[in-house]
Design a protein around this motif. Structure first.
Motif, PDB file in Angstrom:
ATOM      1  N   GLU A 185      60.449  15.837  63.600  1.00 27.54           N
ATOM      2  CA  GLU A 185      61.642  15.029  63.300  1.00 27.54           C
ATOM      3  C   GLU A 185      61.487  14.354  61.959  1.00 27.54           C
ATOM      4  N   GLY A 186      60.302  13.764  61.756  1.00 20.46           N
ATOM      5  CA  GLY A 186      60.078  13.074  60.495  1.00 20.46           C
ATOM      6  C   GLY A 186      60.215  14.016  59.318  1.00 20.46           C
ATOM      7  N   THR A 208      68.145  18.239  66.267  1.00 21.85           N
ATOM      8  CA  THR A 208      66.788  18.666  66.620  1.00 21.85           C
ATOM      9  C   THR A 208      66.621  18.791  68.124  1.00 21.85           C
ATOM     10  N   ILE A 231      63.228  11.979  72.096  1.00 24.33           N
ATOM     11  CA  ILE A 231      62.436  12.640  71.066  1.00 24.33           C
ATOM     12  C   ILE A 231      61.014  12.859  71.546  1.00 24.33           C
ATOM     13  N   GLN A 232      60.515  11.943  72.371  1.00 21.43           N
ATOM     14  CA  GLN A 232      59.148  12.085  72.845  1.00 21.43           C
ATOM     15  C   GLN A 232      59.041  12.944  74.083  1.00 21.43           C
ATOM     16  N   LEU A 233      60.099  13.643  74.410  1.00 20.79           N
ATOM     17  CA  LEU A 233      60.102  14.578  75.527  1.00 20.79           C
ATOM     18  C   LEU A 233      59.988  13.914  76.891  1.00 20.79           C
ATOM     19  N   ALA A 261      63.265   7.659  60.928  1.00 24.62           N
ATOM     20  CA  ALA A 261      62.470   8.566  61.763  1.00 24.62           C
ATOM     21  C   ALA A 261      61.038   8.075  61.964  1.00 24.62           C
ATOM     22  N   GLU A 290      61.995  16.813  59.174  1.00 25.93           N
ATOM     23  CA  GLU A 290      63.392  17.219  58.969  1.00 25.93           C
ATOM     24  C   GLU A 290      64.144  16.143  58.229  1.00 25.93           C
ATOM     25  N   MET A 291      63.848  14.881  58.601  1.00 30.74           N
ATOM     26  CA  MET A 291      64.562  13.784  57.968  1.00 30.74           C
ATOM     27  C   MET A 291      64.246  13.713  56.492  1.00 30.74           C
ATOM     28  N   HIS A 320      56.781  17.122  68.216  1.00 29.41           N
ATOM     29  CA  HIS A 320      58.201  16.954  67.923  1.00 29.41           C
ATOM     30  C   HIS A 320      58.470  15.733  67.076  1.00 29.41           C
ATOM     31  N   THR A 321      57.657  14.664  67.299  1.00 31.23           N
ATOM     32  CA  THR A 321      57.869  13.467  66.479  1.00 31.23           C
ATOM     33  C   THR A 321      57.627  13.783  65.009  1.00 31.23           C
ATOM     34  N   TYR A 378      52.814  17.908  72.821  1.00 32.09           N
ATOM     35  CA  TYR A 378      54.124  18.344  72.371  1.00 32.09           C
ATOM     36  C   TYR A 378      54.964  17.186  71.880  1.00 32.09           C
ATOM     37  N   ALA A 379      54.770  16.013  72.484  1.00 35.72           N
ATOM     38  CA  ALA A 379      55.548  14.854  72.047  1.00 35.72           C
ATOM     39  C   ALA A 379      55.226  14.535  70.585  1.00 35.72           C
ATOM     40  N   GLY A 380      53.897  14.498  70.271  1.00 35.73           N
ATOM     41  CA  GLY A 380      53.523  14.238  68.879  1.00 35.73           C
ATOM     42  C   GLY A 380      54.061  15.309  67.948  1.00 35.73           C
ATOM     43  N   ILE A 386      59.357   7.065  64.528  1.00 30.75           N
ATOM     44  CA  ILE A 386      59.482   6.916  65.980  1.00 30.75           C
ATOM     45  C   ILE A 386      58.267   6.217  66.569  1.00 30.75           C
ATOM     46  N   ARG A 403      65.879  22.405  70.785  1.00 28.94           N
ATOM     47  CA  ARG A 403      64.924  22.588  71.871  1.00 28.94           C
ATOM     48  C   ARG A 403      65.555  23.221  73.085  1.00 28.94           C
TER      49      ARG A 403
END
Lengths: 271, 519
Positions: free
Chosen positions: A125-126, B372, B276-278, B240, A128-129, A121-122, A117-119, B242, B376
């Motif tokens: 984000e990219g 963002t 961002i990485q939860l 972004a 959306e930007m 969302h990352t 899930y972390a990947g 990250i 969530r």
């Protein structure tokens, strides 16, 4: 290798029957790209080369999905990234890559199915930007994994079930992931049910777990270590937890003593 | 810590709070005073003088005659107009100032004469300081010129400037150099195309910043290392990238002796990346330290506001409701208003209100960079709703849950509650045949170890803070040697006293004055 040979290979790749010869064709195409110095976009690559390179890599990505080769897909995706981040001017007459949202959507779905899930969302984000929210919202291919993720996080697994069934899936490549996803949610539901229900009837379990027959339910139950008796399934985990909770206060007296000694030591340095 | 408030807010507000020179000194005097401070710094190898000089940048900026004062300062430092260094600096000033200051050239001030006699070596710092002021003056122009060309000129000048600074390798120049990098990055951030576009020039300055980081680490230059790390992180986050930011953090160490304001910024960016990485717990810890260490009043309050906004969102994502007292603070009230509404919606578990709030304040959230993350929160709203229900009802049917939480179907409600139970949000069981959720009565919290664990965490945090404070106390260098010398002298005196007392006693009635001499 000249450009028109590359174009030939691309048209061959687009034909649906060549699935098994695809890897060989792809390697030939990549060699051709290397000759043209187009595998990695630089400041002086011409728009046609860029377009050729992108279509070769995209075809490679989609084909590796069909062949269920997730590693190759990830590799193609990474290779496509520098192309996608080029500004619009570099594409001019050639137009934007057609399959960008598809490949991105597939990558998001891949991340979801392995549970990263972390990947997920990352990457989101990219996205959306770089393209802005309006773009993303209208894009069905990207909304699909986003909706799935929302439903997964909420826990409304019937929505996930509905989305992966038949018509809602945007294209056939997404369907490849459906199986993996269903397995994931089945194990999720199973672990939720263990905690939530004291016991369950087998017919109900069949509906909950989206399984087809009672035999499948019993198999599944045995695989997870549940006890199936006269039409009901009993979940064993709860008693173990009660015991664990009972030990709490007694065994922690050690910790309390250690902590208090630590406080005393520190306080002495202060006073 | 009160006089080290050199924090620049994250969204570009550059203001300072300081205990500085009296306000009625003209900008020119301040600049020439600063020359003396810098020379003192070089002589005594003590960074505090340079810091004091840097702190006065804020007052100088606001002065109306800043460019003239700057020109005057340049001429005083380098009286010879043919001097190459001086020419470089003067090129950046606007035309009017250059020609207008011609008549001041003759006036040989005392300061000017004194500076002329100095070594070329020491003037290097002064040159760098003046270059910094020129950067600032260019930065000031963008406020009312808003012309792209000014950014470009500023950016070019800064690039050359930081190259020269890197070649200097002098420890006394470190704080000034760190500040110069800051302006360098700030100029490039304002060149079009603006980030977060991938073509933004900020991507081009990354190699330069990386090289600066390398040199800073090799030369053990803590100030520059901290400043450049923070700038790089800001750079990566703005486009972004990250994963790259994460790698940077993993590969480098943030110097522990960095200035408080850099530590604040570093913690803020770190918290942002973790959120961002939860990794919410880590993000929460970082952001809490950032808010604790940041200044809460005065012109630098912008940073505190931004950090608190992010902290609130992370708290919501973790499932805790931030306290109402956070919103009551006078400096935060207006800025946090949309977040207040958000917290209200999440607290009650009302999905409709939540969606409406997000929609109304969308622009604000986007510009804060929290949009963002707020999206969530949807599942948190539902979880809170489920929790509220389980607290108020001992038994509730799934259909009622559907209606209350606006969930589409009973099946969904069943799955959602099952997941909530597994995640430990509520303590309950489901009765599938009747379609009910039955809550188990809450256990007495004091019979478990929870209170003692909470106490322990709190005590550890406070003790840690105390240790940090003790370690952060500064003593002037070499003072302890003076103390030892003084102590030795005192002991000598005592010994002499004692000897005389003994001698005085030996020849008993022979004059009591002998014993009283030492007093």
């Amino acid at each position: 290798m000249a450009e028109h040979e590359l174009k030939q290979i691309i048209s061959q790749l687009e034909k649906p029957h060549n699935l098994h010869q695809a890897p060989k064709l792809l390697s030939k195409a990549k060699l051709g790209l290397l000759h043209l110095h187009a595998l990695v976009p630089s400041a002086n690559t011409s728009p046609q080369h860029i377009l050729l390179a992108t279509s070769v890599l995209e075809h490679g990505a989609l084909l590796s999905i069909r062949l269920k080769d997730t590693e190759a897909f990830t590799r193609y995706y990474q290779q496509l990234q520098p192309f996608y981040s080029l500004p619009h001017e570099r594409w001019h007459r050639a137009g934007k890559p057609k399959n960008q949202s598809k490949v991105t959507g597939l990558y998001l779905l891949l991340l979801l199915s392995v549970g990263d899930y972390a990947g997920f969302h990352t990457v989101l984000e990219g996205l959306e930007m770089s393209s802005g929210k309006e773009h993303i919202e209208k894009d069905e291919l990207i909304q699909y994994p986003v909706r799935l993720e929302q439903a997964l996080m909420e826990g409304s697994y019937d929505k996930v079930w509905g989305e992966t069934k038949g018509e809602r899936v945007p294209s056939e490549e997404f369907a490849v992931f459906s199986e993996v996803l269903i397995n994931t949610i089945r194990s999720e539901i199973a672990s939720c049910s263990e905690r939530a229900y004291p016991s369950l009837q087998i017919s109900n379990a069949k509906n909950l777990l989206f399984l087809d027959s009672e035999g499948a339910v019993i198999q599944f139950a045995q695989a997870r270590g549940w006890v199936a008796k006269d039409g009901r399934i009993y979940f064993p985990q709860q008693e173990a937890e009660m015991l664990a909770a009972g030990k709490d206060v007694m065994s922690s007296s050690n910790t309390v003593i250690e902590n208090t000694l630590g406080y005393a030591r520190k306080l002495e340095t202060i006073v | 810590m009160a006089d080290k408030m050199d924090v620049d807010a994250v969204n570009g507000e550059k203001e300072e709070e300081k205990v500085g020179p009296a306000p009625d000194l003209t900008a020119e005097r301040i600049i020439t005073n600063n020359f003396n401070l810098i020379n003192q710094a070089v002589d005594s190898f003590d960074a505090r003088f340079t810091l004091r000089a840097l702190r006065s940048i804020a007052t100088i900026r606001k002065a109306a005659d800043f460019p003239e004062a700057l020109a005057f300062g340049i001429r005083t430092a380098f009286p010879k107009p043919q001097n190459n260094a001086r020419r470089v600096l003067e090129e950046m000033l606007p035309e009017s100032v250059r020609s207008g200051g011609a008549q001041q050239n003759g006036g040989g001030e005392v300061n000017g004469a004194a500076v002329k006699e100095q070594d070329v070596v020491e003037i290097a710092e002064v040159w760098v300081y003046l270059g910094l002021l020129v950067q600032v003056s260019d930065a000031k122009y963008w406020v009312y010129l808003f012309d792209n060309q000014e950014y470009q000129r500023g950016a070019d000048f800064s690039s050359n400037f930081v190259d020269k600074i890197r070649s200097f390798n002098r420890r006394t120049m470190d704080p000034i150099g760190a500040k110069a990098y800051f302006y360098y990055a700030l100029f490039h951030e304002n060149l079009t195309p603006l980030p977060p576009s991938k073509q933004s020039p900020v991507i081009d300055i990354r190699p330069v910043l990386m090289a600066a980081l390398r040199s800073a680490v090799i030369r053990k230059d803590d100030e520059t290392q901290a400043a450049v790390t923070v700038l790089l992180l800001r750079n990566y986050i703005s486009t972004a990238d990250i994963t790259q930011a994460d790698l940077l953090i993993a590969q480098t160490q943030f110097p522990a002796s960095a200035a408080n304001n850099q530590v604040c910024r570093y913690l803020y960016y770190l918290g942002r990346i973790r959120a961002i990485q939860l990794a919410y717990t880590e993000a929460h810890a970082n952001l809490e330290s950032a808010t604790r260490k940041s200044p809460t009043a005065g012109p630098a309050v912008g940073f505190y506001q931004q950090a608190t906004k992010l902290l609130i969102v992370v708290e919501l994502l973790m499932g805790d409701i931030p306290e109402r007292s956070t919103f009551r603070q006078p400096s935060l009230e207006a800025a946090l208003h949309p977040y207040f509404k958000l917290v209200q919606a999440v607290r009650v578990g009302d999905l409709q209100a939540f969606l409406k709030c997000v929609h109304t304040y969308e622009q604000q959230f986007r510009s804060d960079g929290t949009y963002t993350l707020i999206l969530r929160l949807r599942q948190n709203v539902i979880k809170t709703g489920v929790r509220m229900l389980s607290l108020s009802y001992s038994r509730i049917s799934l259909r009622d849950i559907c209606t209350r939480l606006h969930i589409s179907s009973e099946e969904s409600a069943e799955y959602i509650t099952a997941k909530a139970i597994r995640d430990g949000v509520i303590e309950a069981t489901l009765d599938h045949t009747h379609g009910h959720l039955i809550t188990t009565p809450a256990k007495d919290a004091y019979s478990t170890t929870e209170p003692s664990e909470a106490f322990h965490a709190r005590i550890e945090a406070l003790l840690g803070m105390r240790d940090e404070c003790v370690m952060a106390m500064r003593y002037p260098m070499n003072k302890h040697r003076q103390e030892i010398a003084e102590a030795a002298k005192a002991r000598e005196r005592e010994r002499e006293l004692a000897k005389e007392i003994i001698e005085g006693d030996a020849d008993a009635d022979d004059g009591d004055e002998g014993g009283f001499e030492g007093m």
